[in-house]
Each structure stands twice: as structure tokens, then as C-alpha cells.
Design a protein around this motif. Structure first.
Motif, PDB file in Angstrom:
ATOM      1  N   ASN A  15      20.131 -46.379 -56.039  1.00 30.56           N
ATOM      2  CA  ASN A  15      20.406 -44.958 -55.885  1.00 30.56           C
ATOM      3  C   ASN A  15      20.683 -44.301 -57.242  1.00 30.56           C
ATOM      4  O   ASN A  15      21.569 -44.751 -57.985  1.00 30.56           O
ATOM      5  N   PRO A  16      19.945 -43.238 -57.590  1.00 32.31           N
ATOM      6  CA  PRO A  16      20.119 -42.613 -58.912  1.00 32.31           C
ATOM      7  C   PRO A  16      21.521 -42.048 -59.139  1.00 32.31           C
ATOM      8  O   PRO A  16      22.059 -42.153 -60.247  1.00 32.31           O
ATOM      9  N   ASP A  17      22.113 -41.439 -58.121  1.00 31.46           N
ATOM     10  CA  ASP A  17      23.459 -40.876 -58.288  1.00 31.46           C
ATOM     11  C   ASP A  17      24.480 -41.960 -58.596  1.00 31.46           C
ATOM     12  O   ASP A  17      25.381 -41.764 -59.423  1.00 31.46           O
ATOM     13  N   LEU A  18      24.347 -43.106 -57.941  1.00 36.62           N
ATOM     14  CA  LEU A  18      25.280 -44.199 -58.175  1.00 36.62           C
ATOM     15  C   LEU A  18      25.083 -44.794 -59.568  1.00 36.62           C
ATOM     16  O   LEU A  18      26.055 -45.133 -60.261  1.00 36.62           O
ATOM     17  N   LEU A  19      23.836 -44.896 -60.004  1.00 42.88           N
ATOM     18  CA  LEU A  19      23.572 -45.390 -61.357  1.00 42.88           C
ATOM     19  C   LEU A  19      24.104 -44.420 -62.409  1.00 42.88           C
ATOM     20  O   LEU A  19      24.606 -44.835 -63.457  1.00 42.88           O
ATOM     21  N   SER A  20      24.029 -43.117 -62.116  1.00 47.05           N
ATOM     22  CA  SER A  20      24.592 -42.124 -63.038  1.00 47.05           C
ATOM     23  C   SER A  20      26.104 -42.238 -63.098  1.00 47.05           C
ATOM     24  O   SER A  20      26.715 -42.029 -64.160  1.00 47.05           O
TER      25      SER A  20
END
Length: 475
Positions: free
Chosen positions: A69-74
Motif C-alpha cells: 500500500n503506497p500510503d503505508l509505505l509513505s
């Protein structure tokens, strides 16, 4: 020169007497002893999501989302940024040491203290050869210079404490994203399960309605039905076929929404055929556990701690600061003797500075920090109240959905019998075709509503798990 110590002392005394305001007191937060509709001591949130969700397909999807998930990686990058701020605040407590190479050239006027002093020095019989001061005079230095502010009033410690609290708040923000991501994936998954079951029911009704249409056509040929009856049965079939396409499109949209959460391009989503595969316990525990369990409450608590530290740091800025600046290295006015042992020099400079003319700025900074502390407390209070009410809402939703499901099941039984009765009466000539169409439509609507109720109850259980702070136990 005799006035310098007096001025320094006056500055320090003025700093000590500088008005240092006192921060407002933040009240303590009190929560109810138990939830209004539950008195459990244990909480379903204590279960990690791998145990709460037992459906293997769902667990695979959640695991994929947590890794892609991009938000979690951010959020991980935001944590690294906060960690760098902690390191920076810790470094402020340590001396700054710089390797220095400097060179300068000065020509002193004959009527200056340095000019007269250099001339007198060169006339001395003890100063010979390379010890004579050239004109213009070079100033060469190779060595180390350091600066260290003594944290007398805890200003730097409070800044470090604020940075650490914000780093921990960032970590809780990541946990909050994990909780929301797990719940979102599970909710979409069971919405897809519900749509699959709805599509199956719609297809069953299409088959039944197609058979009914063929029967009416046969009856029309035998003079027992009219063209109007054929048209009504055909219209009902077309409407149900249109519903099938609507359900198909809804499933496609939900699959793509789920793929977005998984951080991947569109792929088919493997799923089960029922609502099983999830813990059915609705144990809420005690409200006080929310303060320790919910990531958003913990995040708000750490932000409150950081704001308190900011207030203390702003208050400490009113008092004098002591800075020590030692140095050591080779210092000479001739390059040829720069690295001679006799050119080794060292010293230390201590300075005490106290605010006098910038008191308004310091007061403004303190007022800002104090106001932000009050805002942080209200945010903490708001988050805790919202969490408590969310739990109550989901508990009631689960209870009421259970009652609705029970009544819907009874309704389905009555409508199923009603459809069979309407067909028998129609064949016997005691009911018209509109009664048959109406009972079939009512059965289809009730079947779809029954699945929707099961979906709402399942999603409410997932939301309760999230509202209690479950789902973030992940490395």
C-alpha cells in the motif's frame, strides 16, 4: 575594561529576572467505567488480525496490502523523517567540533593599539628572527574549534523530549494506517462476497422468470392468458436481467477499489462464497483500554506530550544561556613556523547571554506554544470521545443487524411460500398474473435485502474491531 564584568553580570541578572510565564493547566481526561451496552472485561481487539480473520484468501489480501500500500509505505518515510529530527535534537546537547584552517592578513595603523604594540614588541631585545611581527601581519590557524551550550534550564532537553514524542506519534500514525487498511480490505472483501451472493440470487430469479414467461406464452396459445400478461412477465425478466448487469459492474468497481488498496494493477480477487472466516465475538472490554489500545488516541497523547515539552522549552528561553567555545591548534604569523611545537595554542571562551530587548518575541513564542498545548489536549479529548461513541455505534449496529436478519429470514420463508401459492392459484385460475409478478418481485427484493443485512452486520463487526484498536499488531 573594568566595565565589562559589570555589564555581563547585569545582563545575567536581567535574564534571571525576566518574566517567565506559567503554562495553563490541562485537565485530566476521564472516561466512563464501561460501555453502556456491554460489560466485558476482555476485548476482541487483543487478537492480532491473523487470528481474527480466519479466511485464507482474505488474510493473503491483507498481507499484500500491508507490504504494497503506497500510503503505508509513505508513513514509513515520515517515521524516518521524525527519527532524523530526534537525532538532530540529541545532537544539540553535544558540543560542536569543527576542523578549522584559516588565514588572515592585517595592516594596523600607526596610531592603533595593535600598531603601537607591534612596534614596541619588535624593539624588544627578546624578540629576534622569526618571532618578529611582520607588517602586514598574517594570522594562520590550523586546528579544532568547538562550541557547546550548557543546558542549564532544560531547554534543549525539552526540545529533545518533544522530538521523541513526535517520533512516537508518527509511529502511532503508522499503526493507525495499518488498522484502517486492514479494516478497509476486509470490508471490501465481504462486500464482494455479498455481491457474489446477490448475483447468484439474481441469476436464480432470471431462470425462474424465464420459465414463467415460457409458461405464460404457452397459456396464451391455449387461450388461458393474454398478450398483456406475456408483456408483463417479459418486462419483469428484462428488469431482473438489467439488475444482474448492475451487480456485475458494482463487483468490478469494488475489485478495482480493493486492488488500489493492495497497490497493484487490476487483478481478479479470489474470495469465499459466504460470510464465515471471521471472529464473531463482539467483546468490547472497558473504555479505559481504548486510551492504551487505539493508535489515534495514542498519537494524540504523544502530540500532547510534545506540546507540553514545547511550552517548557519556550519558558526556558527566558533565562540566560551559557556557551563555552574552546579551541586548540597551531597558530602563528609565519607559515614557516606554523607547525612548530611552540606554535601550539589552546584556550576557551565562555559567554553568558540573557534576553533583554527580545522579551516580546519570547512571550509571543511562549503564548503560541501554550495555545498549541491546549489545542493538542482538545484534540486528544475529541479523539477519545469519538472512539468511545464509535464503539457504542458498532455494538448497537451488530445487535440490531442480528434482529433484522432474524426477521428477514422469517419474511423470506413467508415470501417463498407465497410465490409457490401464487403460482398454484394462478394455474388454477384463482389469481391473476400481477399477483404472481408481485410476489416474485417481493421475494427478490427481500432476498437482496437479507444479504445486505448480513453484509452490514459483518462490516459492523470489522468496524468494531477497528474502533477498539485491533489490527495494528504488525511488524
Amino acid at each position: 575594561m573594568q566595565y565589562i564584568p559589570c555589564v555581563a553580570f547585569a545582563a545575567a541578572a536581567a535574564g534571571c529576572s525576566t518574566y517567565a510565564p506559567v503554562a495553563q493547566n490541562t485537565p485530566k481526561l476521564r472516561v466512563p467505567e464501561q460501555f453502556a451496552t456491554a460489560a466485558d472485561t476482555g476485548s476482541m481487539a487483543a487478537l492480532p488480525w491473523q487470528r481474527f480473520f480466519t479466511d485464507s484468501s482474505l488474510r493473503a489480501l491483507i498481507d499484500t496490502a500491508l507490504h504494497n500500500n503506497p500510503d503505508l509505505l509513505s508513513a514509513v518515510q515520515h517515521m524516518q523523517e521524525a527519527q532524523a529530527n530526534v537525532l538532530q535534537s540529541r545532537a544539540a546537547l553535544l558540543p560542536v567540533v569543527n576542523a578549522t584552517v584559516s588565514a588572515g592578513l592585517d595592516h594596523y595603523g600607526k596610531y592603533t593599539m595593535n600598531g603601537v604594540g607591534n612596534d614596541d614588541t619588535n624593539l624588544s631585545q627578546n624578540v629576534k628572527g622569526k618571532r618578529k611581527i611582520p607588517d602586514p601581519t598574517p594570522d594562520l590557524f590550523v586546528g579544532l574549534r568547538s562550541s557547546w551550550e550548557a543546558d542549564l534550564w532544560g531547554k534543549l532537553q525539552q526540545r529533545k523530549k518533544a522530538a521523541v514524542a513526535r517520533y512516537l506519534a508518527t509511529g502511532m500514525g503508522r499503526h493507525l494506517l495499518v488498522t484502517e487498511l486492514v479494516a478497509a480490505v476486509a470490508s471490501l472483501y465481504y462486500q464482494l462476497v455479498a455481491l457474489d451472493r446477490e448475483q447468484a440470487i439474481v441469476q436464480e430469479n432470471i431462470t425462474l422468470q424465464a420459465n414463467a414467461l415460457e409458461l405464460v406464452k404457452v397459456q396464451k396459445l391455449g387461450g388461458r392468458a393474454t398478450e398483456l400478461a406475456v408483456q408483463q412477465f417479459n418486462a419483469q425478466l428484462l428488469n431482473t436481467q438489467a439488475i444482474a448487469y448492475e451487480k456485475k459492474q458494482q463487483a468490478i468497481a469494488l475489485e478495482n477499489e480493493l486492488n488500489n488498496l493492495l497497490g497493484r494493477f487490476a487483478l481478479p480477487v479470489l474470495r469465499s462464497k459466504d460470510f464465515a472466516g471471521m471472529g464473531d465475538s463482539a467483546a468490547a472490554g472497558i473504555p479505559a483500554a481504548l486510551l492504551q489500545r487505539r493508535p489515534d488516541i495514542q498519537q494524540a497523547a504523544f502530540e500532547l506530550e510534545a506540546s507540553k515539552a514545547d511550552v517548557q522549552a519556550a519558558r526556558a528561553a527566558f533565562f540566560p544561556s551559557l556557551v563555552l567555545s574552546p579551541y586548540t591548534g597551531f597558530n602563528a604569523f609565519r607559515a614557516s613556523v606554523l607547525f612548530n611545537g611552540a606554535s601550539l595554542a589552546y584556550g576557551v571562551l565562555g559567554s553568558v547571554t540573557a534576553p533583554i530587548l527580545n522579551r516580546r518575541e519570547l512571550k509571543a513564542n511562549f503564548s503560541v506554544a501554550d495555545a498549541r498545548q491546549q489545542v493538542a489536549f482538545q484534540q486528544y479529548r475529541k479523539t477519545a470521545v469519538q472512539a468511545y461513541n464509535e464503539v457504542l455505534t458498532q455494538l448497537e449496529q451488530i445487535r440490531n443487524a442480528g434482529e433484522i436478519a432474524r426477521l428477514k429470514q422469517q419474511e423470506l420463508e413467508q415470501l417463498t411460500n407465497g410465490v409457490a401459492t401464487a403460482k398454484d392459484l394462478y394455474m388454477a385460475g384463482y389469481a391473476n398474473y400481477l399477483e404472481v409478478i408481485t410476489t416474485q418481485k417481493n421475494l427478490l427484493d427481500a432476498s437482496l435485502e437479507s444479504i445486505e443485512v448480513q453484509r452490514r452486520k459483518t462490516v459492523a463487526t470489522i468496524n468494531l474491531y477497528k474502533a477498539l484498536g485491533g489490527g495494528w499488531d504488525w511488524p
